[in-house]
Design a protein around this motif. Structure first.
Motif, PDB file in Angstrom:
ATOM      1  N   LEU A  68       0.776  -1.158  -0.052  1.00  0.00           N
ATOM      2  CA  LEU A  68       0.169  -0.116   0.045  1.00  0.00           C
ATOM      3  C   LEU A  68       0.879   1.145   0.042  1.00  0.00           C
ATOM      4  O   LEU A  68       0.395   2.234  -0.835  1.00  0.00           O
ATOM      5  N   GLN A  69       2.035   1.162   0.768  1.00  0.00           N
ATOM      6  CA  GLN A  69       2.794   2.424   0.774  1.00  0.00           C
ATOM      7  C   GLN A  69       3.511   2.748  -0.793  1.00  0.00           C
ATOM      8  O   GLN A  69       3.606   3.761  -1.149  1.00  0.00           O
ATOM      9  N   MET A  70       3.730   1.480  -1.431  1.00  0.00           N
ATOM     10  CA  MET A  70       4.460   1.507  -2.684  1.00  0.00           C
ATOM     11  C   MET A  70       3.093   2.023  -3.794  1.00  0.00           C
ATOM     12  O   MET A  70       3.426   3.070  -4.434  1.00  0.00           O
ATOM     13  N   LEU A  71       2.085   1.791  -3.455  1.00  0.00           N
ATOM     14  CA  LEU A  71       0.839   2.296  -4.192  1.00  0.00           C
ATOM     15  C   LEU A  71       0.629   3.708  -4.254  1.00  0.00           C
ATOM     16  O   LEU A  71       0.349   4.372  -4.919  1.00  0.00           O
ATOM     17  N   GLU A  72       0.747   4.033  -2.887  1.00  0.00           N
ATOM     18  CA  GLU A  72       0.572   5.543  -2.423  1.00  0.00           C
ATOM     19  C   GLU A  72       1.721   6.295  -3.183  1.00  0.00           C
ATOM     20  O   GLU A  72       1.540   7.635  -3.480  1.00  0.00           O
ATOM     21  N   GLN A  73       2.895   6.013  -3.113  1.00  0.00           N
ATOM     22  CA  GLN A  73       4.035   6.752  -3.670  1.00  0.00           C
ATOM     23  C   GLN A  73       3.709   6.708  -5.256  1.00  0.00           C
ATOM     24  O   GLN A  73       4.078   7.716  -5.909  1.00  0.00           O
ATOM     25  N   LEU A  74       3.427   5.704  -5.796  1.00  0.00           N
ATOM     26  CA  LEU A  74       3.177   5.756  -7.250  1.00  0.00           C
ATOM     27  C   LEU A  74       1.941   6.855  -7.396  1.00  0.00           C
ATOM     28  O   LEU A  74       2.149   7.496  -8.621  1.00  0.00           O
ATOM     29  N   ARG A  75       0.943   6.736  -6.871  1.00  0.00           N
ATOM     30  CA  ARG A  75      -0.064   7.773  -7.041  1.00  0.00           C
ATOM     31  C   ARG A  75       0.211   8.989  -6.888  1.00  0.00           C
ATOM     32  O   ARG A  75      -0.034   9.894  -7.794  1.00  0.00           O
ATOM     33  N   ASP A  76       1.314   9.493  -5.721  1.00  0.00           N
ATOM     34  CA  ASP A  76       1.701  10.718  -5.845  1.00  0.00           C
ATOM     35  C   ASP A  76       2.665  10.929  -6.804  1.00  0.00           C
ATOM     36  O   ASP A  76       2.817  12.078  -7.415  1.00  0.00           O
ATOM     37  N   LEU A  77       3.487  10.062  -7.474  1.00  0.00           N
ATOM     38  CA  LEU A  77       4.238  10.293  -8.685  1.00  0.00           C
ATOM     39  C   LEU A  77       3.529  10.553 -10.022  1.00  0.00           C
ATOM     40  O   LEU A  77       3.740  11.683 -10.533  1.00  0.00           O
ATOM     41  N   GLU A  78       2.254  10.110  -9.891  1.00  0.00           N
ATOM     42  CA  GLU A  78       1.398  10.301 -11.050  1.00  0.00           C
ATOM     43  C   GLU A  78       0.892  11.560 -11.316  1.00  0.00           C
ATOM     44  O   GLU A  78       0.589  12.314 -12.111  1.00  0.00           O
ATOM     45  N   ALA A  79       0.487  11.840 -10.085  1.00  0.00           N
ATOM     46  CA  ALA A  79      -0.214  13.121  -9.593  1.00  0.00           C
ATOM     47  C   ALA A  79       0.806  14.545 -10.054  1.00  0.00           C
ATOM     48  O   ALA A  79       0.509  15.465 -10.462  1.00  0.00           O
ATOM     49  N   GLN A  80       2.135  14.222  -9.745  1.00  0.00           N
ATOM     50  CA  GLN A  80       3.208  15.392  -9.929  1.00  0.00           C
ATOM     51  C   GLN A  80       3.325  15.426 -11.495  1.00  0.00           C
ATOM     52  O   GLN A  80       3.423  16.463 -11.981  1.00  0.00           O
ATOM     53  N   HIS A  81       3.225  14.185 -12.105  1.00  0.00           N
ATOM     54  CA  HIS A  81       3.478  14.336 -13.680  1.00  0.00           C
ATOM     55  C   HIS A  81       2.095  14.847 -14.426  1.00  0.00           C
ATOM     56  O   HIS A  81       2.132  15.436 -15.604  1.00  0.00           O
TER      57      HIS A  81
END
Length: 155
Positions: A138-151
């Protein structure tokens, strides 16, 4: 019913499988703005029956366990609507696995937002993870979500 991950789990019935579909969001290409998120079971059954091209009474009978023998054409129409293999509606390992995956999607759709205990349990159960493994995923998915939001932010 026991979970599908347990070796001695009771296989899902056709009624179980139909009810999972009724609870899932209707695919967007088969909804109008007024039916995007039908609230009542009756509205959902009506929308699914209309989109699949089957009768509402047949879908209700299958959902309530009053009928357990849909025709191949009925199974194919429902399978096409939800983009699942028609084997989903039959007994066997493939139908059970599709059911298990749809149950995970159902859980995720219900939870949708945020890091909740229910999401952690769903991950742990579906992917047979330890508590620590589910937390890490879940932490990895949250990081992925945050990265995509930045892009996706305008520059």
């Amino acid at each position: 019913m026991a979970t599908a991950n347990e070796p001695n789990a009771t296989p899902p019935t056709l009624q179980d499988k139909i009810n999972v579909l009724v609870e899932l969001p209707l695919p967007p290409e088969f909804t109008s703005d007024s039916l995007r998120s039908p609230d009542s079971v009756g509205e959902r059954v009506r929308a699914i029956a209309t989109a699949a091209g089957i009768s509402e009474s047949l879908l209700n009978a299958l959902r309530l366990g009053q009928r357990d023998n849909p025709t191949k054409a009925t199974m194919q129409k429902l399978a096409d609507l939800y983009k699942v293999d028609p084997a989903y509606f039959t007994d066997g390992a493939l139908g059970t696995e599709i059911y298990r995956q749809l149950r995970l999607l159902q859980t995720l759709a219900e939870i949708k937002k945020g890091h909740t205990p229910q999401l952690k349990v769903a991950f742990r159960n579906h992917f047979e993870l330890s508590d620590k493994g589910a937390t890490t995923a879940l932490q990895m998915l949250e990081q992925l979500r945050d990265l995509e939001a930045q892009h996706q932010r305008p520059t």
